[in-house]
Design a protein around this motif. Structure first.
Motif, PDB file in Angstrom:
ATOM      1  N   VAL A   1      81.317  41.106  54.846  1.00  0.00           N
ATOM      2  CA  VAL A   1      81.676  41.389  53.457  1.00  0.00           C
ATOM      3  C   VAL A   1      80.964  42.652  52.987  1.00  0.00           C
ATOM      4  O   VAL A   1      81.564  43.507  52.329  1.00  0.00           O
ATOM      5  CB  VAL A   1      81.323  40.195  52.543  1.00  0.00           C
ATOM      6  N   HIS A   2      79.700  42.813  53.343  1.00  0.00           N
ATOM      7  CA  HIS A   2      78.948  44.014  52.960  1.00  0.00           C
ATOM      8  C   HIS A   2      79.562  45.252  53.581  1.00  0.00           C
ATOM      9  O   HIS A   2      79.731  46.273  52.918  1.00  0.00           O
ATOM     10  CB  HIS A   2      77.491  43.893  53.397  1.00  0.00           C
ATOM     11  N   SER A   3      79.914  45.149  54.860  1.00  0.00           N
ATOM     12  CA  SER A   3      80.530  46.289  55.537  1.00  0.00           C
ATOM     13  C   SER A   3      81.870  46.620  54.901  1.00  0.00           C
ATOM     14  O   SER A   3      82.208  47.785  54.715  1.00  0.00           O
ATOM     15  CB  SER A   3      80.720  45.978  57.018  1.00  0.00           C
TER      16      SER A   3
ATOM     17  N   ALA B   1      81.379  48.490  51.738  1.00  0.00           N
ATOM     18  CA  ALA B   1      80.980  49.881  51.999  1.00  0.00           C
ATOM     19  C   ALA B   1      82.196  50.722  52.362  1.00  0.00           C
ATOM     20  O   ALA B   1      82.337  51.860  51.904  1.00  0.00           O
ATOM     21  CB  ALA B   1      79.948  49.923  53.119  1.00  0.00           C
ATOM     22  N   TRP B   2      83.078  50.182  53.170  1.00  0.00           N
ATOM     23  CA  TRP B   2      84.297  50.920  53.556  1.00  0.00           C
ATOM     24  C   TRP B   2      85.156  51.199  52.327  1.00  0.00           C
ATOM     25  O   TRP B   2      85.682  52.293  52.167  1.00  0.00           O
ATOM     26  CB  TRP B   2      85.104  50.131  54.592  1.00  0.00           C
ATOM     27  N   ILE B   3      85.297  50.214  51.471  1.00  0.00           N
ATOM     28  CA  ILE B   3      86.122  50.412  50.274  1.00  0.00           C
ATOM     29  C   ILE B   3      85.508  51.504  49.405  1.00  0.00           C
ATOM     30  O   ILE B   3      86.208  52.373  48.901  1.00  0.00           O
ATOM     31  CB  ILE B   3      86.253  49.091  49.499  1.00  0.00           C
ATOM     32  N   PHE B   4      84.188  51.478  49.245  1.00  0.00           N
ATOM     33  CA  PHE B   4      83.521  52.507  48.452  1.00  0.00           C
ATOM     34  C   PHE B   4      83.796  53.885  49.044  1.00  0.00           C
ATOM     35  O   PHE B   4      84.088  54.837  48.328  1.00  0.00           O
ATOM     36  CB  PHE B   4      82.019  52.237  48.402  1.00  0.00           C
ATOM     37  N   LEU B   5      83.715  54.001  50.357  1.00  0.00           N
ATOM     38  CA  LEU B   5      83.939  55.295  51.002  1.00  0.00           C
ATOM     39  C   LEU B   5      85.358  55.799  50.782  1.00  0.00           C
ATOM     40  O   LEU B   5      85.576  56.980  50.560  1.00  0.00           O
ATOM     41  CB  LEU B   5      83.647  55.193  52.493  1.00  0.00           C
ATOM     42  N   PHE B   6      86.324  54.906  50.852  1.00  0.00           N
ATOM     43  CA  PHE B   6      87.705  55.335  50.686  1.00  0.00           C
ATOM     44  C   PHE B   6      88.040  55.657  49.232  1.00  0.00           C
ATOM     45  O   PHE B   6      89.016  56.324  48.961  1.00  0.00           O
ATOM     46  CB  PHE B   6      88.670  54.298  51.251  1.00  0.00           C
ATOM     47  N   VAL B   7      87.215  55.209  48.303  1.00  0.00           N
ATOM     48  CA  VAL B   7      87.409  55.580  46.906  1.00  0.00           C
ATOM     49  C   VAL B   7      86.665  56.874  46.594  1.00  0.00           C
ATOM     50  O   VAL B   7      87.195  57.767  45.939  1.00  0.00           O
ATOM     51  CB  VAL B   7      86.922  54.440  45.974  1.00  0.00           C
ATOM     52  N   ALA B   8      85.438  57.010  47.079  1.00  0.00           N
ATOM     53  CA  ALA B   8      84.621  58.184  46.774  1.00  0.00           C
ATOM     54  C   ALA B   8      85.019  59.409  47.583  1.00  0.00           C
ATOM     55  O   ALA B   8      84.956  60.531  47.092  1.00  0.00           O
ATOM     56  CB  ALA B   8      83.152  57.868  47.020  1.00  0.00           C
ATOM     57  N   LEU B   9      85.445  59.205  48.815  1.00  0.00           N
ATOM     58  CA  LEU B   9      85.750  60.333  49.680  1.00  0.00           C
ATOM     59  C   LEU B   9      86.911  61.185  49.176  1.00  0.00           C
ATOM     60  O   LEU B   9      86.811  62.408  49.192  1.00  0.00           O
ATOM     61  CB  LEU B   9      86.016  59.836  51.101  1.00  0.00           C
ATOM     62  N   PRO B  10      88.023  60.606  48.717  1.00  0.00           N
ATOM     63  CA  PRO B  10      89.090  61.462  48.184  1.00  0.00           C
ATOM     64  C   PRO B  10      88.635  62.315  47.010  1.00  0.00           C
ATOM     65  O   PRO B  10      89.047  63.468  46.882  1.00  0.00           O
ATOM     66  CB  PRO B  10      90.173  60.471  47.745  1.00  0.00           C
ATOM     67  N   ALA B  11      87.759  61.784  46.171  1.00  0.00           N
ATOM     68  CA  ALA B  11      87.255  62.575  45.041  1.00  0.00           C
ATOM     69  C   ALA B  11      86.453  63.767  45.551  1.00  0.00           C
ATOM     70  O   ALA B  11      86.550  64.868  45.020  1.00  0.00           O
ATOM     71  CB  ALA B  11      86.396  61.695  44.135  1.00  0.00           C
TER      72      ALA B  11
ATOM     73  N   ARG C   1      77.769  43.128  46.976  1.00  0.00           N
ATOM     74  CA  ARG C   1      78.082  41.720  47.187  1.00  0.00           C
ATOM     75  C   ARG C   1      79.465  41.442  46.619  1.00  0.00           C
ATOM     76  O   ARG C   1      80.090  42.298  46.002  1.00  0.00           O
ATOM     77  CB  ARG C   1      77.062  40.828  46.468  1.00  0.00           C
ATOM     78  N   GLU C   2      79.919  40.227  46.805  1.00  0.00           N
ATOM     79  CA  GLU C   2      81.230  39.838  46.300  1.00  0.00           C
ATOM     80  C   GLU C   2      81.323  39.941  44.785  1.00  0.00           C
ATOM     81  O   GLU C   2      82.391  40.166  44.235  1.00  0.00           O
ATOM     82  CB  GLU C   2      81.557  38.420  46.755  1.00  0.00           C
ATOM     83  N   ASP C   3      80.178  39.799  44.083  1.00  0.00           N
ATOM     84  CA  ASP C   3      80.180  39.893  42.619  1.00  0.00           C
ATOM     85  C   ASP C   3      79.866  41.314  42.139  1.00  0.00           C
ATOM     86  O   ASP C   3      79.510  41.523  40.989  1.00  0.00           O
ATOM     87  CB  ASP C   3      79.194  38.895  42.016  1.00  0.00           C
ATOM     88  N   ASP C   4      80.011  42.295  43.034  1.00  0.00           N
ATOM     89  CA  ASP C   4      79.824  43.724  42.748  1.00  0.00           C
ATOM     90  C   ASP C   4      78.386  44.128  42.447  1.00  0.00           C
ATOM     91  O   ASP C   4      78.154  45.211  41.936  1.00  0.00           O
ATOM     92  CB  ASP C   4      80.746  44.195  41.608  1.00  0.00           C
ATOM     93  N   LYS C   5      77.434  43.297  42.760  1.00  0.00           N
ATOM     94  CA  LYS C   5      76.025  43.682  42.617  1.00  0.00           C
ATOM     95  C   LYS C   5      75.589  44.425  43.877  1.00  0.00           C
ATOM     96  O   LYS C   5      75.987  44.083  44.980  1.00  0.00           O
ATOM     97  CB  LYS C   5      75.144  42.461  42.377  1.00  0.00           C
TER      98      LYS C   5
END
Length: 83
Positions: free
Chosen positions: A4-6, A9-19, A70-74
């Protein structure tokens, strides 16, 4: 739980990287990631390898902030680096 942590992290990268790449709109290709060479290595010392390719013909710098959620976005862990 590490999966879940990994995944977060992948989702964050795919959101931040295009920007990050859109900042180089004047260049047709700008900075890209070779997706076929991306790796998440979990052995001994976990690391995420993102092979960036700079097609601008000029040196670029930046600041990278990676957060594992985490799952609760913390935030569970984070790492910052200047590149």
């Amino acid at each position: 739980m590490r999966i879940v942590h990994s995944f977060a992290a992948w989702i964050f990268l795919f959101v931040a990287l295009p920007a990050f790449c859109l900042a180089n709109q004047g260049d047709s290709q700008g900075v890209i990631v070779q997706e076929s060479k991306m790796q998440l290595v979990l052995a001994q010392q976990p690391r995420l390898e993102l092979p960036f390719v700079n097609n601008t013909g000029k040196p670029l710098g930046g600041h990278v902030n990676l957060e594992i959620l985490r799952e609760d976005d913390k935030i569970v862990a984070s790492k910052e680096a200047d590149i």
